[in-house]
Design a protein around this motif. Structure first.
Motif, PDB file in Angstrom:
ATOM      1  N   GLU A   1      -6.604  -0.470  -7.902  1.00  0.00           N
ATOM      2  CA  GLU A   1      -6.156   0.648  -7.336  1.00  0.00           C
ATOM      3  C   GLU A   1      -5.107   1.028  -6.301  1.00  0.00           C
ATOM      4  O   GLU A   1      -5.346   2.790  -6.614  1.00  0.00           O
ATOM      5  CB  GLU A   1      -7.022  -0.163  -5.461  1.00  0.00           C
ATOM      6  CG  GLU A   1      -8.496  -0.587  -6.389  1.00  0.00           C
ATOM      7  CD  GLU A   1      -9.459  -1.672  -5.166  1.00  0.00           C
ATOM      8  OE1 GLU A   1      -8.292  -1.440  -3.809  1.00  0.00           O
ATOM      9  OE2 GLU A   1     -10.550  -1.598  -5.122  1.00  0.00           O
ATOM     10  N   GLN A   2      -4.141   1.052  -5.966  1.00  0.00           N
ATOM     11  CA  GLN A   2      -2.271   1.032  -5.707  1.00  0.00           C
ATOM     12  C   GLN A   2      -2.311   1.853  -7.338  1.00  0.00           C
ATOM     13  O   GLN A   2      -1.610   3.102  -6.859  1.00  0.00           O
ATOM     14  CB  GLN A   2      -2.224   0.171  -5.373  1.00  0.00           C
ATOM     15  CG  GLN A   2      -2.184  -0.883  -4.341  1.00  0.00           C
ATOM     16  CD  GLN A   2      -3.005  -1.082  -4.316  1.00  0.00           C
ATOM     17  OE1 GLN A   2      -3.238  -2.577  -5.435  1.00  0.00           O
ATOM     18  NE2 GLN A   2      -3.938  -1.594  -3.908  1.00  0.00           N
TER      19      GLN A   2
ATOM     20  N   ARG B   1       4.743   6.102  -1.136  1.00  0.00           N
ATOM     21  CA  ARG B   1       4.040   7.819  -1.616  1.00  0.00           C
ATOM     22  C   ARG B   1       5.662   9.100  -1.195  1.00  0.00           C
ATOM     23  O   ARG B   1       5.200   9.449  -1.970  1.00  0.00           O
ATOM     24  CB  ARG B   1       3.131   8.448  -0.500  1.00  0.00           C
ATOM     25  CG  ARG B   1       2.142   9.291  -1.027  1.00  0.00           C
ATOM     26  CD  ARG B   1       0.611   9.744   0.318  1.00  0.00           C
ATOM     27  NE  ARG B   1       0.472   8.808   0.002  1.00  0.00           N
ATOM     28  CZ  ARG B   1      -1.331   8.648  -0.338  1.00  0.00           C
ATOM     29  NH1 ARG B   1      -1.289   9.652  -0.895  1.00  0.00           N
ATOM     30  NH2 ARG B   1      -2.166   7.300  -0.153  1.00  0.00           N
TER      31      ARG B   1
ATOM     32  N   GLU C   1      -4.452   5.368  -7.271  1.00  0.00           N
ATOM     33  CA  GLU C   1      -3.971   6.167  -5.910  1.00  0.00           C
ATOM     34  C   GLU C   1      -2.873   6.932  -6.349  1.00  0.00           C
ATOM     35  O   GLU C   1      -2.516   7.771  -5.897  1.00  0.00           O
ATOM     36  CB  GLU C   1      -3.839   5.117  -4.694  1.00  0.00           C
ATOM     37  CG  GLU C   1      -3.573   5.758  -3.732  1.00  0.00           C
ATOM     38  CD  GLU C   1      -3.680   5.446  -2.168  1.00  0.00           C
ATOM     39  OE1 GLU C   1      -4.034   3.735  -1.976  1.00  0.00           O
ATOM     40  OE2 GLU C   1      -3.748   5.538  -1.060  1.00  0.00           O
TER      41      GLU C   1
ATOM     42  N   GLN D   1       1.020  -0.878  -0.240  1.00  0.00           N
ATOM     43  CA  GLN D   1      -0.279   0.446  -0.355  1.00  0.00           C
ATOM     44  C   GLN D   1       0.800   1.308  -0.013  1.00  0.00           C
ATOM     45  O   GLN D   1       2.267   1.466   0.121  1.00  0.00           O
ATOM     46  CB  GLN D   1      -0.832   0.111   1.311  1.00  0.00           C
ATOM     47  CG  GLN D   1      -1.476  -1.237   1.383  1.00  0.00           C
ATOM     48  CD  GLN D   1      -2.787  -1.747   0.037  1.00  0.00           C
ATOM     49  OE1 GLN D   1      -3.219   0.045  -0.026  1.00  0.00           O
ATOM     50  NE2 GLN D   1      -3.287  -2.522  -0.014  1.00  0.00           N
ATOM     51  N   TRP D   2       0.435   2.574  -0.238  1.00  0.00           N
ATOM     52  CA  TRP D   2       1.579   3.527  -0.609  1.00  0.00           C
ATOM     53  C   TRP D   2       1.550   3.815   0.690  1.00  0.00           C
ATOM     54  O   TRP D   2       2.467   4.721   0.665  1.00  0.00           O
ATOM     55  CB  TRP D   2       0.224   4.815  -1.065  1.00  0.00           C
ATOM     56  CG  TRP D   2       0.242   4.239  -2.531  1.00  0.00           C
ATOM     57  CD1 TRP D   2      -0.410   3.871  -3.312  1.00  0.00           C
ATOM     58  CD2 TRP D   2       1.429   4.961  -3.803  1.00  0.00           C
ATOM     59  NE1 TRP D   2      -0.230   3.409  -5.102  1.00  0.00           N
ATOM     60  CE2 TRP D   2       0.955   4.552  -4.645  1.00  0.00           C
ATOM     61  CE3 TRP D   2       2.029   5.965  -3.451  1.00  0.00           C
ATOM     62  CZ2 TRP D   2       1.261   4.599  -5.953  1.00  0.00           C
ATOM     63  CZ3 TRP D   2       2.846   5.838  -4.395  1.00  0.00           C
ATOM     64  CH2 TRP D   2       2.344   5.482  -5.731  1.00  0.00           C
ATOM     65  N   ASP D   3       1.199   3.756   1.622  1.00  0.00           N
ATOM     66  CA  ASP D   3       1.402   4.420   2.852  1.00  0.00           C
ATOM     67  C   ASP D   3       2.009   3.021   3.675  1.00  0.00           C
ATOM     68  O   ASP D   3       2.334   3.940   5.670  1.00  0.00           O
ATOM     69  CB  ASP D   3       0.293   5.077   3.792  1.00  0.00           C
ATOM     70  CG  ASP D   3      -0.189   6.478   3.515  1.00  0.00           C
ATOM     71  OD1 ASP D   3       0.585   7.328   2.375  1.00  0.00           O
ATOM     72  OD2 ASP D   3      -1.101   6.281   2.689  1.00  0.00           O
ATOM     73  N   ASP D   4       2.637   1.998   3.405  1.00  0.00           N
ATOM     74  CA  ASP D   4       3.161   1.209   4.504  1.00  0.00           C
ATOM     75  C   ASP D   4       4.928   2.187   4.636  1.00  0.00           C
ATOM     76  O   ASP D   4       5.357   1.886   3.727  1.00  0.00           O
ATOM     77  CB  ASP D   4       3.596   0.098   3.640  1.00  0.00           C
ATOM     78  CG  ASP D   4       1.592  -1.446   3.276  1.00  0.00           C
ATOM     79  OD1 ASP D   4       0.659  -0.839   4.257  1.00  0.00           O
ATOM     80  OD2 ASP D   4       2.004  -2.047   2.361  1.00  0.00           O
TER      81      ASP D   4
ATOM     82  N   THR E   1       7.676   6.237   3.232  1.00  0.00           N
ATOM     83  CA  THR E   1       6.646   5.441   2.511  1.00  0.00           C
ATOM     84  C   THR E   1       6.815   5.267   0.838  1.00  0.00           C
ATOM     85  O   THR E   1       7.478   6.430   0.529  1.00  0.00           O
ATOM     86  CB  THR E   1       4.447   5.825   3.109  1.00  0.00           C
ATOM     87  OG1 THR E   1       4.629   7.154   2.206  1.00  0.00           O
ATOM     88  CG2 THR E   1       4.439   5.756   4.941  1.00  0.00           C
TER      89      THR E   1
ATOM     90  N   ASN F   1       2.430  -3.446  -6.016  1.00  0.00           N
ATOM     91  CA  ASN F   1       2.215  -4.740  -6.388  1.00  0.00           C
ATOM     92  C   ASN F   1       1.974  -5.504  -7.926  1.00  0.00           C
ATOM     93  O   ASN F   1       0.778  -5.608  -8.608  1.00  0.00           O
ATOM     94  CB  ASN F   1       0.530  -4.360  -5.734  1.00  0.00           C
ATOM     95  CG  ASN F   1       0.224  -4.633  -4.931  1.00  0.00           C
ATOM     96  OD1 ASN F   1       1.138  -4.375  -3.934  1.00  0.00           O
ATOM     97  ND2 ASN F   1      -0.547  -3.785  -4.519  1.00  0.00           N
TER      98      ASN F   1
ATOM     99  N   ASN G   1      -4.439  -5.155  -8.322  1.00  0.00           N
ATOM    100  CA  ASN G   1      -3.361  -3.598  -8.015  1.00  0.00           C
ATOM    101  C   ASN G   1      -4.254  -2.147  -9.071  1.00  0.00           C
ATOM    102  O   ASN G   1      -3.085  -1.038  -8.713  1.00  0.00           O
ATOM    103  CB  ASN G   1      -1.740  -3.949  -8.869  1.00  0.00           C
ATOM    104  CG  ASN G   1      -2.560  -4.574 -10.444  1.00  0.00           C
ATOM    105  OD1 ASN G   1      -3.369  -4.599 -10.646  1.00  0.00           O
ATOM    106  ND2 ASN G   1      -1.033  -5.241 -11.360  1.00  0.00           N
TER     107      ASN G   1
END
Length: 555
Positions: free
Chosen positions: A251-252, A218, A255, A205-208, A216, A243, A249
């Motif tokens: 959705e990511q 991002r 984003e 995820q973008w904020d992992d 992150t 991903n 994927n």
């Protein structure tokens, strides 16, 4: 002073608004010039192109033709080099070589030129691998080359991002690019590759948070995009998202586009990032090109190349090490992994795309959807992500599919039934014109790369020209150009190679202060297994180094 006149051809030059206009193209000393005002002027040589289609030389915005990953593929796949049909024997002044999904260096140049391509960009070279890649560039004739330098997992970059210091990020980007004598900046799964190399959990995820660096994805990609724009690099950040290849994927991917809104960005091999479904339910796999292409249509500053999958055997290679590992386990094929200290890593594995395989068939359809759903062809570039989706040698087949709905329908008819319910490709009636083909294969990629002398036939452009005989069989037409001219020299005539000039190495020239060089070299030395004096390249390490102007630094 030498002159070449291409006389009476049907000129298709989208940048200069020439769409099937009968006229002459003049080349003097390697550059295109305006036709002489003297009606009696004679060129040293004239090509009679009456009835032929005249386009600029092709430009490949995203390919893999040099460096450690490419050589790993050559070494691990001897089976691709056996048999007379996979070998080019030495003839006249031309070198021998092998073909397969990853041709040897000289053969790569010969094959690109044979298709009418005169420029190719290697999209993933780590700074530590730049010396080897430049040495290989010198052995790839007939095309101009450039490299994108990997920075999304570089320790110096991650440290600078953690410090929330944009000026330090900018200085580090400039120093790395100058040290590698690269052309542009590439980010691959930012932070995710280093996390995987250190045994951490997958970055999904973008904020992992990336362990040890406290950043992150991002943070990293926004900082790099800002640095690229601040430096005024000709090409925007070249971005490979999260991903890669996994169901769901899209959705990511969306984003990521939203995170970079307002900045210049080029999304690489977008087909591999456009999947619906969920990772634990592959049967739900489907196309989500619609909302992603809609975003591209509605926003300026964002472009894509497709990474078209074509059926057949090829070799996957990616600087996204965890994805390479995942794919090798999924396929059960041999696998090569290469970690680059403090910088990145890559994975290489053979793959066969089968039309009877639901996933592979849907990947094929999703790629074509991208070409047909992006309204403005200047925003989408032809690529197979050579060799990941297929070899660049498949470009004529892709052209034929884009120009004929009937051909697409014929292929769709033999694919698994449920593919038709997971993609809207069958509903898309658009057929590309020759002008649109010229945009996605030369004018558009040149504009996306910021190469002002490529992709057009106006005065000042490089004298790179491809001349085709019109043919209703579009695959045959684009597979066998009648003439190819490189820098004003005829290199292909009647479909045969005539000469093999070397081509140049394009790079972006940057000003890096002595203080920055000392500071960043010292930081590099703190953890490096090599002496930093061996890190940077000089101009004489490059074959025919040719700087490309920056587009204007942003305050």
């Amino acid at each position: 002073m030498s002159t070449l006149k291409i006389a009476g051809g049907r000129i298709i030059d989208p940048r200069n608004r020439a769409d099937d206009v009968v006229g002459d193209v003049w080349i003097q000393d390697g550059r295109i010039v305006a036709p002489p005002t003297d009606a009696d002027a004679r060129a040293d040589r004239t090509i009679d192109a009456r009835g032929c289609i005249v386009m600029p030389g092709g430009v490949d915005v995203h390919s893999h033709v040099a460096g450690s990953k490419v050589n790993a593929a050559r070494i691990m796949r001897p089976e691709e080099r056996r048999g007379e049909d996979r070998v080019m024997r030495r003839w006249r002044d031309f070198r021998s070589g092998t073909i397969g999904s990853v041709p040897s260096s000289f053969t790569t140049g010969y094959l690109y030129a044979g298709l009418g391509y005169t420029t190719a960009v290697d999209a993933a070279i780590p700074p530590l691998g730049a010396r080897q890649a430049h040495a290989e560039f010198a052995d790839v004739p007939l095309i101009d080359k450039a490299m994108l330098v990997l920075m999304g997992n570089n320790h110096l970059i991650l440290d600078a991002v953690r410090e929330r210091d944009p000026e330090r990020v900018r200085r580090t980007v400039a120093w790395l690019l100058d040290s590698a004598k690269g052309f542009g900046v590439k980010a691959v799964n930012p932070g995710g590759v280093e996390q995987w190399k250190l045994g951490g959990s997958r970055i999904a995820q973008w904020d992992d948070c990336v362990d040890h660096f406290e950043v992150t994805p991002r943070d990293v990609v926004v900082a790099l995009a800002d640095a690229v724009d601040t430096l005024g690099l000709p090409h925007p950040l070249h971005f490979h998202g999260l991903n890669l290849g996994l169901p769901g994927n899209w959705e990511q991917t969306l984003e990521g586009m939203q995170a970079l809104d307002g900045r210049r960005v080029h999304m690489a091999h977008i087909q591999f990032h456009s999947y619906g479904g969920t990772p634990d339910r592959p049967a739900d796999f489907g196309s989500e090109v619609g909302p992603l292409a809609g975003y591209v249509n509605a926003h300026e500053g964002i472009t894509v190349d497709v990474g078209q999958v074509m059926f057949g055997e090829t070799t996957s290679m990616t600087a996204d090490g965890p994805t390479g590992h995942y794919l090798a386990n999924l396929l059960g094929r041999k696998w090569y992994n290469h970690d680059v200290e403090q910088e990145d890593g890559c994975g290489v594995s053979p793959i066969v795309y089968e039309d009877r395989n639901f996933i592979h068939a849907l990947q094929w359809a999703i790629g074509l959807e991208w070409f047909l759903r992006v309204d403005d062809p200047w925003k989408v570039a032809m690529s197979t992500d050579h060799p990941n989706g297929a070899s660049f040698r498949a470009y004529p087949d892709v052209v034929a599919l884009l120009m004929s709905k009937n051909l697409r329908d014929e292929v769709m008819a033999r694919l698994p039934e449920k593919v038709r319910s997971r993609t809207s490709l069958g509903d898309l009636s658009r057929e590309y014109t020759l002008r649109e083909i010229a945009v996605v294969t030369r004018a558009g990629p040149a504009r996306i790369l910021g190469l002002d002398r490529k992709g057009h036939l106006g005065p000042g452009a490089d004298g790179d020209v491809t001349i085709y005989m019109p043919d209703d069989d579009r695959r045959r037409m684009f597979a066998f150009p009648r003439w190819v001219v490189k820098g004003g020299e005829i290199i292909v005539e009647v479909g045969e190679l005539r000469s093999a000039p070397g081509g140049v190495t394009l790079f972006t020239e940057l000003d890096v202060s002595p203080e920055s060089r000392r500071e960043l070299s010292a930081r590099l030395a703190e953890g490096a297994s090599f002496h930093p004096a061996n890190f940077g390249l000089r101009f004489d390490d490059l074959a025919s180094p040719t700087p490309v102007a920056r587009v204007g630094a942003r305050p």
